[in-house]
Design an enzyme around this catalytic site. Structure first.
Site, PDB file in Angstrom:
ATOM      1  N   SER A  22      57.143  10.362  57.747  1.00 51.24           N
ATOM      2  CA  SER A  22      56.295  10.127  56.445  1.00 51.24           C
ATOM      3  C   SER A  22      57.036  10.187  55.365  1.00 51.24           C
ATOM      4  O   SER A  22      57.755   9.672  54.681  1.00 51.24           O
ATOM      5  CB  SER A  22      54.899  11.170  56.899  1.00 51.24           C
ATOM      6  N   ASP A  76      48.985   2.700  62.206  1.00 50.12           N
ATOM      7  CA  ASP A  76      49.303   3.789  61.256  1.00 50.12           C
ATOM      8  C   ASP A  76      49.142   3.387  59.936  1.00 50.12           C
ATOM      9  O   ASP A  76      49.816   2.567  59.455  1.00 50.12           O
ATOM     10  CB  ASP A  76      50.677   4.436  61.450  1.00 50.12           C
ATOM     11  N   HIS A 131      49.482   8.212  62.938  1.00 48.25           N
ATOM     12  CA  HIS A 131      50.310   8.953  62.104  1.00 48.25           C
ATOM     13  C   HIS A 131      50.838  10.194  62.444  1.00 48.25           C
ATOM     14  O   HIS A 131      51.741  10.731  62.363  1.00 48.25           O
ATOM     15  CB  HIS A 131      49.915   8.963  60.826  1.00 48.25           C
TER      16      HIS A 131
END
Length: 219
Positions: A120, A188, A201
């Site tokens: 991320s 995602d 995610h």
């Protein structure tokens, strides 16, 4: 190319931060690379993740890599940065810390090789560190430092999960392309235009075994 409004992606990232913050785990002690192991795994955790390596991706991926590479010695390093949504220099601080770590370790341990892991916001940290700007991506920013070209051969593999630059049509190209595996789960919203499934995610820990196999093929 279809672009997803940055506001929507920030909302998804905020949801992620709230999700992981709500998990009850003890913060891990600061992880430092052992003095000259065969492989050093440097991990930039995701936004709001607890623990030095991160609970969702970093810890399971490190453990899988460590097991897969036996009997070689493998150490870990948790990138020291805020992993925060509201600090504008969060990514740049991680970028600088990761590059400094690789430079320091490389100088101290001439035979050591590196695996870089980013999840991320942490994927933005790694992107920047290898010269791929995350500016314009959710929780991204301009490059603050890059790994020197003479150390590039010692970067054995790069693992990216939920990489925000993918949502704006960018990817790892050039020197590190063949050594990079970039995971983006279906739906995602952080890495996929029009993605709507925030649970996607949070799913990347399930790829730890596959990621470790990829690393084993590169070292």
């Amino acid at each position: 190319m279809i672009r997803v409004p940055k506001k929507r992606l920030l909302s998804a990232a905020a949801a992620l931060g709230l999700a992981v913050t709500g998990l009850t785990v003890a913060a891990a002690p600061a992880a430092t690379a052992a003095p000259c192991t065969d492989i050093d795994v440097a991990v930039a955790r995701g936004t709001g993740e607890p623990g030095t390596l991160g609970l969702i991706v970093g810890q399971p991926v490190f453990q899988a890599v460590q097991t897969r590479l036996l009997p070689r010695s493998v150490s870990s390093y948790g990138v020291n940065y805020p992993a925060d949504l509201i600090q504008p220099a969060s990514v740049q601080r991680g970028n600088t810390d990761l590059v400094n770590h690789v430079r320091t370790q490389a100088a101290a341990c001439p035979s050591q090789r590196f695996v870089l892991v980013g999840y991320s916001q942490g994927a933005n940290v790694v992107d920047n560190s290898i010269g791929i700007s995350s500016a314009g991506a959710v929780v991204g920013g301009p490059i603050a430092a890059t790994i020197p070209a003479d150390l590039a051969p010692r970067i054995a593999a790069i693992l990216l999960f939920g990489n925000p630059i993918r949502a704006i049509g960018r990817s790892v190209t050039g020197t590190y392309q063949g050594r990079t595996k970039d995971y983006c789960a279906l739906g995602d919203p952080v890495c996929q235009p029009l993605g709507t499934n925030i649970l996607a995610h949070l799913s990347y820990g399930g790829q730890a075994g596959d990621a470790a196999s990829f690393v084993a093929g590169k070292v």
